[in-house]
Design a protein around this motif. Structure first.
Motif, PDB file in Angstrom:
ATOM      1  N   PRO A   1     -12.529  11.965  -1.092  1.00 46.39           N
ATOM      2  CA  PRO A   1     -11.352  12.816  -1.325  1.00 46.39           C
ATOM      3  C   PRO A   1     -11.401  14.104  -0.509  1.00 46.39           C
ATOM      4  CG  PRO A   1     -12.379  12.093  -3.386  1.00 46.39           C
ATOM      5  CD  PRO A   1     -13.337  11.780  -2.292  1.00 46.39           C
ATOM      6  N   PHE A   2     -10.217  14.610  -0.206  1.00 46.18           N
ATOM      7  CA  PHE A   2     -10.106  15.892   0.474  1.00 46.18           C
ATOM      8  C   PHE A   2      -8.876  16.608  -0.078  1.00 46.18           C
ATOM      9  CE2 PHE A   2      -8.386  18.555   3.932  1.00 46.18           C
ATOM     10  CZ  PHE A   2      -9.456  19.427   4.090  1.00 46.18           C
ATOM     11  N   GLY A   3      -9.111  17.686  -0.818  1.00 45.19           N
ATOM     12  CA  GLY A   3      -7.995  18.411  -1.425  1.00 45.19           C
ATOM     13  C   GLY A   3      -7.152  17.476  -2.274  1.00 45.19           C
TER      14      GLY A   3
ATOM     15  N   HIS B   1       0.803  -1.228   0.000  1.00 47.39           N
ATOM     16  CA  HIS B   1       0.000   0.000   0.000  1.00 47.39           C
ATOM     17  C   HIS B   1       0.837   1.280   0.000  1.00 47.39           C
ATOM     18  CE1 HIS B   1      -3.241  -2.796   0.821  1.00 47.39           C
ATOM     19  NE2 HIS B   1      -2.663  -3.163   1.943  1.00 47.39           N
ATOM     20  N   PRO B   2       1.857   1.364  -0.848  1.00 50.33           N
ATOM     21  CA  PRO B   2       2.681   2.579  -0.860  1.00 50.33           C
ATOM     22  C   PRO B   2       1.871   3.808  -1.278  1.00 50.33           C
ATOM     23  CG  PRO B   2       3.126   1.243  -2.810  1.00 50.33           C
ATOM     24  CD  PRO B   2       2.240   0.419  -1.916  1.00 50.33           C
ATOM     25  N   GLY B   3       2.097   4.914  -0.583  1.00 48.56           N
ATOM     26  CA  GLY B   3       1.467   6.177  -0.937  1.00 48.56           C
ATOM     27  C   GLY B   3      -0.008   6.295  -0.581  1.00 48.56           C
ATOM     28  N   GLN B   4      -0.589   5.278   0.014  1.00 47.50           N
ATOM     29  CA  GLN B   4      -2.019   5.331   0.323  1.00 47.50           C
ATOM     30  C   GLN B   4      -2.277   6.079   1.625  1.00 47.50           C
ATOM     31  OE1 GLN B   4      -4.102   1.600   0.110  1.00 47.50           O
ATOM     32  NE2 GLN B   4      -3.324   1.104  -1.904  1.00 47.50           N
ATOM     33  N   ILE B   5      -3.507   6.571   1.751  1.00 47.89           N
ATOM     34  CA  ILE B   5      -3.930   7.269   2.964  1.00 47.89           C
ATOM     35  C   ILE B   5      -4.422   6.238   3.972  1.00 47.89           C
ATOM     36  CG2 ILE B   5      -5.431   9.036   3.914  1.00 47.89           C
ATOM     37  CD1 ILE B   5      -3.319  10.000   1.833  1.00 47.89           C
TER      38      ILE B   5
ATOM     39  N   ASP C   1     -19.836  13.209   6.599  1.00 46.49           N
ATOM     40  CA  ASP C   1     -20.965  13.596   5.758  1.00 46.49           C
ATOM     41  C   ASP C   1     -21.121  12.550   4.649  1.00 46.49           C
ATOM     42  OD1 ASP C   1     -22.835  14.686   4.088  1.00 46.49           O
ATOM     43  OD2 ASP C   1     -21.792  16.586   3.781  1.00 46.49           O
ATOM     44  N   PRO C   2     -22.151  11.703   4.715  1.00 46.91           N
ATOM     45  CA  PRO C   2     -22.305  10.653   3.687  1.00 46.91           C
ATOM     46  C   PRO C   2     -22.321  11.192   2.262  1.00 46.91           C
ATOM     47  CG  PRO C   2     -23.792  10.235   5.522  1.00 46.91           C
ATOM     48  CD  PRO C   2     -23.197  11.597   5.749  1.00 46.91           C
ATOM     49  N   LYS C   3     -22.739  12.437   2.072  1.00 47.63           N
ATOM     50  CA  LYS C   3     -22.801  13.003   0.721  1.00 47.63           C
ATOM     51  C   LYS C   3     -21.416  13.248   0.126  1.00 47.63           C
ATOM     52  CE  LYS C   3     -25.405  16.555   1.795  1.00 47.63           C
ATOM     53  NZ  LYS C   3     -25.685  16.270   3.225  1.00 47.63           N
ATOM     54  N   ARG C   4     -20.393  13.246   0.955  1.00 44.76           N
ATOM     55  CA  ARG C   4     -19.022  13.460   0.469  1.00 44.76           C
ATOM     56  C   ARG C   4     -18.422  12.200  -0.159  1.00 44.76           C
ATOM     57  NH1 ARG C   4     -17.337  18.937   0.650  1.00 44.76           N
ATOM     58  NH2 ARG C   4     -18.218  19.910   2.518  1.00 44.76           N
ATOM     59  N   PHE C   5     -19.073  11.071   0.061  1.00 46.44           N
ATOM     60  CA  PHE C   5     -18.526   9.798  -0.407  1.00 46.44           C
ATOM     61  C   PHE C   5     -19.043   9.467  -1.802  1.00 46.44           C
ATOM     62  CE2 PHE C   5     -18.024   9.714   4.085  1.00 46.44           C
ATOM     63  CZ  PHE C   5     -16.976   8.858   4.372  1.00 46.44           C
ATOM     64  N   SER C   6     -18.198   8.785  -2.556  1.00 42.26           N
ATOM     65  CA  SER C   6     -18.616   8.255  -3.851  1.00 42.26           C
ATOM     66  C   SER C   6     -18.090   6.830  -3.979  1.00 42.26           C
ATOM     67  CB  SER C   6     -18.082   9.116  -5.010  1.00 42.26           C
ATOM     68  OG  SER C   6     -16.671   9.054  -5.068  1.00 42.26           O
ATOM     69  N   VAL C   7     -18.668   6.088  -4.908  1.00 44.92           N
ATOM     70  CA  VAL C   7     -18.232   4.713  -5.153  1.00 44.92           C
ATOM     71  C   VAL C   7     -17.502   4.670  -6.493  1.00 44.92           C
ATOM     72  CG1 VAL C   7     -18.980   2.334  -5.556  1.00 44.92           C
ATOM     73  CG2 VAL C   7     -20.120   3.726  -3.805  1.00 44.92           C
TER      74      VAL C   7
ATOM     75  N   TYR D   1      -5.709  14.808  -1.326  1.00 46.87           N
ATOM     76  CA  TYR D   1      -5.637  13.484  -0.714  1.00 46.87           C
ATOM     77  C   TYR D   1      -6.779  12.596  -1.203  1.00 46.87           C
ATOM     78  CZ  TYR D   1      -2.573  16.167   2.321  1.00 46.87           C
ATOM     79  OH  TYR D   1      -1.588  16.991   2.795  1.00 46.87           O
ATOM     80  N   TYR D   2      -6.407  11.459  -1.768  1.00 45.14           N
ATOM     81  CA  TYR D   2      -7.385  10.498  -2.284  1.00 45.14           C
ATOM     82  C   TYR D   2      -7.584   9.421  -1.222  1.00 45.14           C
ATOM     83  CZ  TYR D   2      -9.677   7.321  -5.600  1.00 45.14           C
ATOM     84  OH  TYR D   2     -10.576   6.490  -6.247  1.00 45.14           O
ATOM     85  N   ILE D   3      -8.621   9.588  -0.430  1.00 43.11           N
ATOM     86  CA  ILE D   3      -8.913   8.656   0.663  1.00 43.11           C
ATOM     87  C   ILE D   3      -9.848   7.587   0.121  1.00 43.11           C
ATOM     88  CG2 ILE D   3      -9.780   8.444   3.011  1.00 43.11           C
ATOM     89  CD1 ILE D   3      -9.365  11.522   3.264  1.00 43.11           C
ATOM     90  N   TRP D   4      -9.425   6.332   0.153  1.00 42.39           N
ATOM     91  CA  TRP D   4     -10.224   5.279  -0.459  1.00 42.39           C
ATOM     92  C   TRP D   4      -9.972   3.959   0.280  1.00 42.39           C
ATOM     93  CZ3 TRP D   4      -8.395   1.004  -3.551  1.00 42.39           C
ATOM     94  CH2 TRP D   4      -6.988   0.940  -3.642  1.00 42.39           C
ATOM     95  N   GLY D   5     -10.593   2.900  -0.225  1.00 39.99           N
ATOM     96  CA  GLY D   5     -10.359   1.558   0.298  1.00 39.99           C
ATOM     97  C   GLY D   5     -10.835   1.389   1.727  1.00 39.99           C
ATOM     98  N   ALA D   6     -10.048   0.649   2.518  1.00 40.13           N
ATOM     99  CA  ALA D   6     -10.451   0.326   3.885  1.00 40.13           C
ATOM    100  C   ALA D   6     -10.626   1.581   4.734  1.00 40.13           C
ATOM    101  CB  ALA D   6      -9.415  -0.594   4.523  1.00 40.13           C
TER     102      ALA D   6
END
Length: 211
Positions: A186-188, A77-81, A164-170, A190-195
């Protein structure tokens, strides 16, 4: 924003709302929730215990979630948030103890600064871990010290953003020849995803259910 007829939302109000959410019933989650067809067959699979800390910093501008960007030099998981945390070692009393130990090692957060408010349900990862998230509250200023070789960056996200559930996408990507769907928040830059995003989506749903 407060109006003449409403009081401003305080840090104490937000902490109370978070605490209520943590006692709201919720089911465990997995990396396969959105794509059950790619899940491994049930039975006979031994999951390795791991603990992660969901650290909430009480700042003057509202509570903020502390996250890390994993080193790009890591094999997995290199580079992941990610949350601070890791696998439970024999010397750890439990998964929460592992989370606090790893947070101290990864971002320089003394365990004495953390008040555990509660826990989120375990989350099964595609890498075979049962990840147990502990939600911790941190009062006062905190200057992180990223662990060289493991953490490239430590940053914060407003708690309201990830709750905020509206901030999430699939979204999806190819995994072992099949599409695997997953949450993102996502935030700015930063790509927050996965687990990480899946655990946060569970927290967001519980927060919304308590409003």
């Amino acid at each position: 924003m407060a109006t003449p007829d409403t009081a401003p939302v305080t840090i104490s109000d937000q902490r109370a709302r978070l605490t209520r959410a943590l006692v709201h019933p919720a089911e465990r989650s997995t990396d396969f929730d959105l794509t059950p067809s790619v899940a491994p067959p049930p039975g006979g699979r031994v999951l390795r215990p791991a603990g992660v800390l969901v650290p909430i910093l009480a700042g003057h501008d509202g509570p903020r979630l502390i996250l890390t960007k994993r080193s790009s030099r890591l094999t997995h998981h290199p580079g992941q948030i990610a949350f601070p945390g890791g696998k439970q070692e024999p010397e750890d009393a439990d998964a929460t103890d592992a989370a606090l130990r790893e947070a101290e090692e990864e971002i320089g957060l003394p365990r004495t600064r953390v008040e555990i408010l509660g826990h989120l349900p375990p989350h099964e990862t595609v890498t075979g871990f049962e990840m147990s998230p502990a939600v911790g509250w941190i009062d006062g200023a905190f200057d992180p010290v990223p662990e060289a070789g493991e953490v490239d960056e430590v940053f914060t996200v407003p708690l309201d953003h990830v709750c905020d559930p509206k901030r999430f996408s699939v979204q999806y990507r190819r995994w072992r020849g099949q599409r695997r769907h997953y949450y993102t928040v996502p935030f700015g830059p930063y790509y927050i995803w996965g687990a990480t995003a899946r655990v946060l989506r569970g927290l967001a749903d519980r927060m919304a259910a308590c409003d």
